[in-house]
Design an enzyme around this catalytic site. Sequence first.
Site, PDB file in Angstrom:
ATOM      1  N   ASP A   1       0.878  -1.191   0.000  1.00 48.11           N
ATOM      2  CA  ASP A   1       0.000   0.000   0.000  1.00 48.11           C
ATOM      3  C   ASP A   1       0.904   1.226   0.000  1.00 48.11           C
ATOM      4  O   ASP A   1       2.133   1.107   0.082  1.00 48.11           O
ATOM      5  CB  ASP A   1      -0.949   0.001   1.216  1.00 48.11           C
ATOM      6  CG  ASP A   1      -2.268   0.738   0.906  1.00 48.11           C
ATOM      7  OD1 ASP A   1      -2.208   1.943   0.598  1.00 48.11           O
ATOM      8  OD2 ASP A   1      -3.340   0.107   0.952  1.00 48.11           O
TER       9      ASP A   1
ATOM     10  N   MET B   1       1.044   0.682  -6.645  1.00 42.49           N
ATOM     11  CA  MET B   1       0.748  -0.504  -7.474  1.00 42.49           C
ATOM     12  C   MET B   1       0.861  -0.212  -8.968  1.00 42.49           C
ATOM     13  O   MET B   1       1.009  -1.140  -9.761  1.00 42.49           O
ATOM     14  CB  MET B   1      -0.637  -1.056  -7.135  1.00 42.49           C
ATOM     15  CG  MET B   1      -1.770  -0.124  -7.468  1.00 42.49           C
ATOM     16  SD  MET B   1      -3.324  -0.794  -6.856  1.00 42.49           S
ATOM     17  CE  MET B   1      -4.454   0.506  -7.314  1.00 42.49           C
TER      18      MET B   1
ATOM     19  N   HIS C   1     -12.576  -1.074  -7.513  1.00 39.95           N
ATOM     20  CA  HIS C   1     -13.797  -0.230  -7.632  1.00 39.95           C
ATOM     21  C   HIS C   1     -13.465   1.260  -7.440  1.00 39.95           C
ATOM     22  O   HIS C   1     -14.287   2.116  -7.742  1.00 39.95           O
ATOM     23  CB  HIS C   1     -14.909  -0.707  -6.685  1.00 39.95           C
ATOM     24  CG  HIS C   1     -14.733  -0.325  -5.246  1.00 39.95           C
ATOM     25  ND1 HIS C   1     -15.784  -0.200  -4.376  1.00 39.95           N
ATOM     26  CD2 HIS C   1     -13.618  -0.055  -4.510  1.00 39.95           C
ATOM     27  CE1 HIS C   1     -15.333   0.129  -3.185  1.00 39.95           C
ATOM     28  NE2 HIS C   1     -14.030   0.221  -3.230  1.00 39.95           N
TER      29      HIS C   1
END
Length: 359
Positions: free
Chosen positions: A225, A246, A263
Amino acid sequence: MDINKGNVEAETQLFQAQAHVYKHVFNFLGSMSLKSALQLNIPDIIHSHGRPITLPKLLLALHIDPAKSSHLYRLMRLLVHSGFFSTVKVPKGDEEEVGYDLTPSSRLLLKDNVPSLFYLAQAMLHPAIVHSSEHLGDWFSSNEPTPFYTVYGMGCWDYVSQNKDFSGLFNEALISDSSMMNLVIKDCRSVFEGFNSLVDVGGGKGAASRVISESLPNLQCTVLDFPYVVENLQDSENLKFVGGDMFQSIPAGDAILLKLVLHGYGDEDCVKVLKKCKEAIASKGREGKVIIIDKVINEQKDERDVRDAKLFFDVMMMIMTNGREREEKEWEKLFLEAGFSHYKITSISGLRSLIEVYP
Ligand SMILES: C[S@@+](CC[C@H](N)C(=O)[O-])C[C@H]1O[C@@H](n2cnc3c(N)ncnc32)[C@H](O)[C@@H]1O
């Protein structure tokens, strides 16, 4: 047709439509009433009371001026109506009076219960989200990336990184949400079995990975993260944290988990991330897989509350990010564009589905 009967039908329809319009105009008051109940800590007060609580006792526990008794009654009446509390008769001498009790929904809003959606509700009703949602209409005729951007002049992840109050709530929300992962892992353990390593991409503070790594001690889990999210988090024997982006690089692993990440992004970005995931699992050959936990909109099959919640989430993603909730055919398009060959969708409890995507 009898003219009178036609008039009566038209009139009935008109008044039904009026009620429908009012109901939706005032939907926000349902949210705000719930917010005030959480602010006042009402579910936890009823829970610590240990049995249904009467209005005078609730008033006392809340340290509210008795002059507000009838106002509290009206708030509770709405929340009973919307299913957050129930009423039961409790004895009072020779008579009976009404007591308020928890329902399954308010049990899920107890602060320290597991699982709990207390912080999730607080985060979703945070002024940053509520205020941005007021700009949805204007945003359609602007060039800003999102309504959130219109208000705050930055994307939501930048805002989260700069706003400790919101990021604290947001992380607590995800931790409590991931506590529901226990239930998913129990049902879908086989999905995570047979691998030596798993990379949890956009894994936040690692709540989901913690559950998985405890349940499968031979699996090496890595949480990727943003650096500000994973800083100061302690590695353990089979769980480690990596700070990064990422879109730049994803550590290699046998399987990749993307829980509630895609999402938040538009299709083009999702395809980029999925391609990176495919590279990251390349060493496992065709046995590697990407495991996605996210919503799949299925308007025909979903029951009313589930369908409403998914559609609301979708609009919230539009307000906060350039992401969206997707139907199966929209997911499929992303997988094919990213070069995957097939996928399997399993509905898991609640709003989520588990999608296994294969190279
Ligand atoms: C909705 S949260 C889900 C967190 C976690 N997977 C869970 O379900 O509890 C999305 C996460 O993706 C992370 N994220 C978003 N964009 C990212 C990027 N470009 N690189 C790494 N992490 C990212 C965010 O910081 C956040 O923790």
